[in-house]
Design a protein around this motif. Structure first.
Motif, PDB file in Angstrom:
ATOM      1  N   TYR A  19       0.837  -1.188   0.000  1.00 21.64           N
ATOM      2  CA  TYR A  19       0.000   0.000   0.000  1.00 21.64           C
ATOM      3  C   TYR A  19       0.876   1.244   0.000  1.00 21.64           C
ATOM      4  O   TYR A  19       2.010   1.220   0.483  1.00 21.64           O
ATOM      5  CB  TYR A  19      -0.995   0.024   1.165  1.00 21.64           C
ATOM      6  N   PRO A  20       0.338   2.330  -0.544  1.00 24.14           N
ATOM      7  CA  PRO A  20       1.112   3.576  -0.599  1.00 24.14           C
ATOM      8  C   PRO A  20       1.089   4.302   0.735  1.00 24.14           C
ATOM      9  O   PRO A  20       0.115   4.239   1.481  1.00 24.14           O
ATOM     10  CB  PRO A  20       0.397   4.394  -1.679  1.00 24.14           C
ATOM     11  N   MET A  21       2.187   4.968   1.046  1.00 23.38           N
ATOM     12  CA  MET A  21       2.289   5.775   2.264  1.00 23.38           C
ATOM     13  C   MET A  21       2.932   7.109   1.913  1.00 23.38           C
ATOM     14  O   MET A  21       3.771   7.194   1.001  1.00 23.38           O
ATOM     15  CB  MET A  21       3.136   5.070   3.325  1.00 23.38           C
ATOM     16  N   SER A  22       2.555   8.134   2.636  1.00 28.76           N
ATOM     17  CA  SER A  22       3.189   9.432   2.444  1.00 28.76           C
ATOM     18  C   SER A  22       4.568   9.425   3.099  1.00 28.76           C
ATOM     19  O   SER A  22       4.834   8.648   4.024  1.00 28.76           O
ATOM     20  CB  SER A  22       2.339  10.553   3.041  1.00 28.76           C
ATOM     21  N   ILE A  23       5.435  10.302   2.615  1.00 25.17           N
ATOM     22  CA  ILE A  23       6.760  10.428   3.222  1.00 25.17           C
ATOM     23  C   ILE A  23       6.626  10.818   4.690  1.00 25.17           C
ATOM     24  O   ILE A  23       7.393  10.352   5.545  1.00 25.17           O
ATOM     25  CB  ILE A  23       7.604  11.451   2.440  1.00 25.17           C
ATOM     26  N   SER A  24       5.632  11.623   5.008  1.00 26.47           N
ATOM     27  CA  SER A  24       5.401  12.016   6.401  1.00 26.47           C
ATOM     28  C   SER A  24       5.090  10.807   7.274  1.00 26.47           C
ATOM     29  O   SER A  24       5.617  10.687   8.391  1.00 26.47           O
ATOM     30  CB  SER A  24       4.241  13.020   6.475  1.00 26.47           C
ATOM     31  N   GLU A  25       4.265   9.895   6.769  1.00 25.04           N
ATOM     32  CA  GLU A  25       3.928   8.687   7.535  1.00 25.04           C
ATOM     33  C   GLU A  25       5.152   7.803   7.741  1.00 25.04           C
ATOM     34  O   GLU A  25       5.376   7.262   8.839  1.00 25.04           O
ATOM     35  CB  GLU A  25       2.825   7.902   6.817  1.00 25.04           C
ATOM     36  N   ILE A  26       5.951   7.646   6.691  1.00 24.11           N
ATOM     37  CA  ILE A  26       7.154   6.814   6.788  1.00 24.11           C
ATOM     38  C   ILE A  26       8.151   7.446   7.766  1.00 24.11           C
ATOM     39  O   ILE A  26       8.780   6.750   8.575  1.00 24.11           O
ATOM     40  CB  ILE A  26       7.795   6.629   5.402  1.00 24.11           C
ATOM     41  N   ALA A  27       8.270   8.775   7.716  1.00 21.57           N
ATOM     42  CA  ALA A  27       9.177   9.479   8.635  1.00 21.57           C
ATOM     43  C   ALA A  27       8.742   9.289  10.086  1.00 21.57           C
ATOM     44  O   ALA A  27       9.584   9.120  10.978  1.00 21.57           O
ATOM     45  CB  ALA A  27       9.229  10.962   8.278  1.00 21.57           C
ATOM     46  N   ASN A  28       7.441   9.291  10.326  1.00 25.62           N
ATOM     47  CA  ASN A  28       6.944   9.077  11.694  1.00 25.62           C
ATOM     48  C   ASN A  28       7.252   7.663  12.168  1.00 25.62           C
ATOM     49  O   ASN A  28       7.594   7.455  13.341  1.00 25.62           O
ATOM     50  CB  ASN A  28       5.444   9.342  11.756  1.00 25.62           C
ATOM     51  N   LEU A  29       7.130   6.668  11.277  1.00 25.88           N
ATOM     52  CA  LEU A  29       7.492   5.296  11.635  1.00 25.88           C
ATOM     53  C   LEU A  29       8.962   5.229  12.032  1.00 25.88           C
ATOM     54  O   LEU A  29       9.338   4.555  12.991  1.00 25.88           O
ATOM     55  CB  LEU A  29       7.222   4.351  10.466  1.00 25.88           C
ATOM     56  N   TYR A  30       9.796   5.935  11.273  1.00 27.68           N
ATOM     57  CA  TYR A  30      11.231   5.945  11.560  1.00 27.68           C
ATOM     58  C   TYR A  30      11.509   6.591  12.911  1.00 27.68           C
ATOM     59  O   TYR A  30      12.269   6.046  13.740  1.00 27.68           O
ATOM     60  CB  TYR A  30      11.969   6.686  10.441  1.00 27.68           C
ATOM     61  N   LYS A  31      10.898   7.729  13.178  1.00 28.59           N
ATOM     62  CA  LYS A  31      11.121   8.432  14.447  1.00 28.59           C
ATOM     63  C   LYS A  31      10.618   7.618  15.637  1.00 28.59           C
ATOM     64  O   LYS A  31      11.165   7.709  16.733  1.00 28.59           O
ATOM     65  CB  LYS A  31      10.446   9.811  14.407  1.00 28.59           C
ATOM     66  N   ASP A  32       9.588   6.796  15.396  1.00 26.79           N
ATOM     67  CA  ASP A  32       9.034   5.962  16.472  1.00 26.79           C
ATOM     68  C   ASP A  32       9.742   4.615  16.606  1.00 26.79           C
ATOM     69  O   ASP A  32       9.360   3.778  17.431  1.00 26.79           O
ATOM     70  CB  ASP A  32       7.540   5.712  16.232  1.00 26.79           C
ATOM     71  N   GLY A  33      10.764   4.389  15.775  1.00 25.97           N
ATOM     72  CA  GLY A  33      11.521   3.135  15.857  1.00 25.97           C
ATOM     73  C   GLY A  33      10.781   1.940  15.300  1.00 25.97           C
ATOM     74  O   GLY A  33      11.067   0.792  15.669  1.00 25.97           O
TER      75      GLY A  33
END
Length: 367
Positions: A19-33
């Motif tokens: 599924y597609p995700m926004s860069i903002s969503e992916i960045a939040n996943l990264y920041k949340d580990g």
């Protein structure tokens, strides 16, 4: 087995979602580990400034990006299989990328871009040393850009992840085959990668190899350590059918990651015994050709010397004692043997050379 039955079998081995995700969503996943992009990859290899700038430009222009492939771990974390460099570039541009020690890296400053000449010197947010930063509307457009995420679900087996990583990365921008193996190792088992890196960094091993800086930068010492582990006790019937050595080593990555702690302790004992002894006996000249008539070493690192002396000695260690004098004598015998006269390996494929060198080395050190 028919094609249909093979398809059914292998489709069961790998379960995916997308599924597609926004860069903002992916960045939040990264920041949340919740997504692991393997910061250690940045030490193994990384994109050039030009490649990174072109990626940022593509996003700003709305050019669709290739899919990001992730593997879902047992604890639900997304482990990036393909897309580490793209995500690292995006996160560094946004100023959120961290290194292995969890230190925040300096934000990416764009270089000269193919189409957007004004992008040079630009950062995502105002930063020291940057000529300009994206405006708020430009930042929002960047964050809202979407990337297709392909998810290998946790029920997929390890072999499927290995195969996918190789297929996706073999045509990428990795500088050397060993760098690809390193990334594959990290993806499959950080423990085994750290172990291989640890033994290949040992003082005795580095002194015996005596490699130039260029080969160290290309991770050739890790390849030689992997050769030691995979070839040291390989049955002779398999040595004769190795084929392309690069393909062989890549194919041995998965079995290597399945070695137990006990296996690794045994391999490390043999490795340390071998290179400690070689260093004591021959030092930095161990892997260079010995000229019997001039009684001196010549040339650079010799694969023949490594396969005969290191792999031959390693085959018998630590099961038997071997003296410094025996190692020194073995080198004399090797380079005095007409079979290994100057020009022996010139133009010869590695597997053809190993058919002769590895068995010879094992025989040389047999008590």
């Amino acid at each position: 087995m028919t094609l249909e039955s093979e398809l059914a079998l292998y489709r069961q081995r790998i379960t995916t979602d997308s599924y597609p995700m926004s860069i903002s969503e992916i960045a939040n996943l990264y920041k949340d580990g919740e997504i692991d992009i393997h910061p250690e990859f940045q030490r193994i290899f990384r994109w050039s400034d030009s490649q990174r700038t072109q990626l940022i430009e593509s996003i700003l222009l709305g050019i669709p990006l290739p899919s990001i492939f992730v593997a879902q771990s047992k604890n639900g974390i997304w482990d990036v299989v393909d897309g580490v460099q793209r995500l690292s570039t995006i996160f560094q541009f946004m100023g959120i990328l961290r290194d292995e020690d969890d230190n925040l890296l300096p934000p990416l400053v764009c270089g000269q871009a193919p189409f957007l000449s004004s992008l040079e010197g630009v950062t995502y947010q105002p930063a020291e040393g940057a000529a300009a930063a994206l405006t708020r509307p430009q930042q929002l457009d960047f964050k809202r850009s979407r990337v297709d995420i392909k998810i290998i679900k946790r029920e997929s087996d390890k072999r499927a992840k290995y195969d996918l990583f190789q297929r996706l990365n073999s045509l990428g921008s990795v500088a050397t085959p060993q760098e690809l193996r390193n990334c594959l190792l990290v993806s499959l088992s950080r423990t085994h990668f750290d172990w291989l890196q640890d033994i290949s960094s040992s003082d005795a091993f580095q002194k015996v190899l005596n490699l130039p800086e260029r080969l160290l930068d290309e991770q050739y010492h890790l390849e030689l350590a992997l050769r030691f582990v995979t070839l040291r006790t390989l049955p002779e019937r398999r040595i004769s059918s190795i084929g392309n050595i690069g393909d062989f080593l890549s194919g041995e990555i998965l079995p290597f990651t399945e070695k137990s702690y006990s296996d690794l302790r045994g391999e490390q004992e043999a490795f340390e015994s071998c290179f400690t002894l070689l260093n004591a006996a021959l030092g930095a000249d161990a892997m260079r050709k010995w000229n019997p008539s001039r009684e001196r070493t010549e040339g650079a690192f010799s694969s023949t010397a490594y396969e005969v002396l290191a792999l031959g000695l390693g085959y018998h260690l630590p099961k038997r004692d071997c003296s410094i004098e025996e190692v020194q004598s073995a080198r004399q015998l090797l380079w005095s043997d007409p079979k290994f006269a100057p020009g022996f390996a010139t133009g010869m494929r590695a597997d053809q050379r190993m058919k002769k060198t590895i068995p010879y080395g094992r025989q040389l050190f047999s008590a």
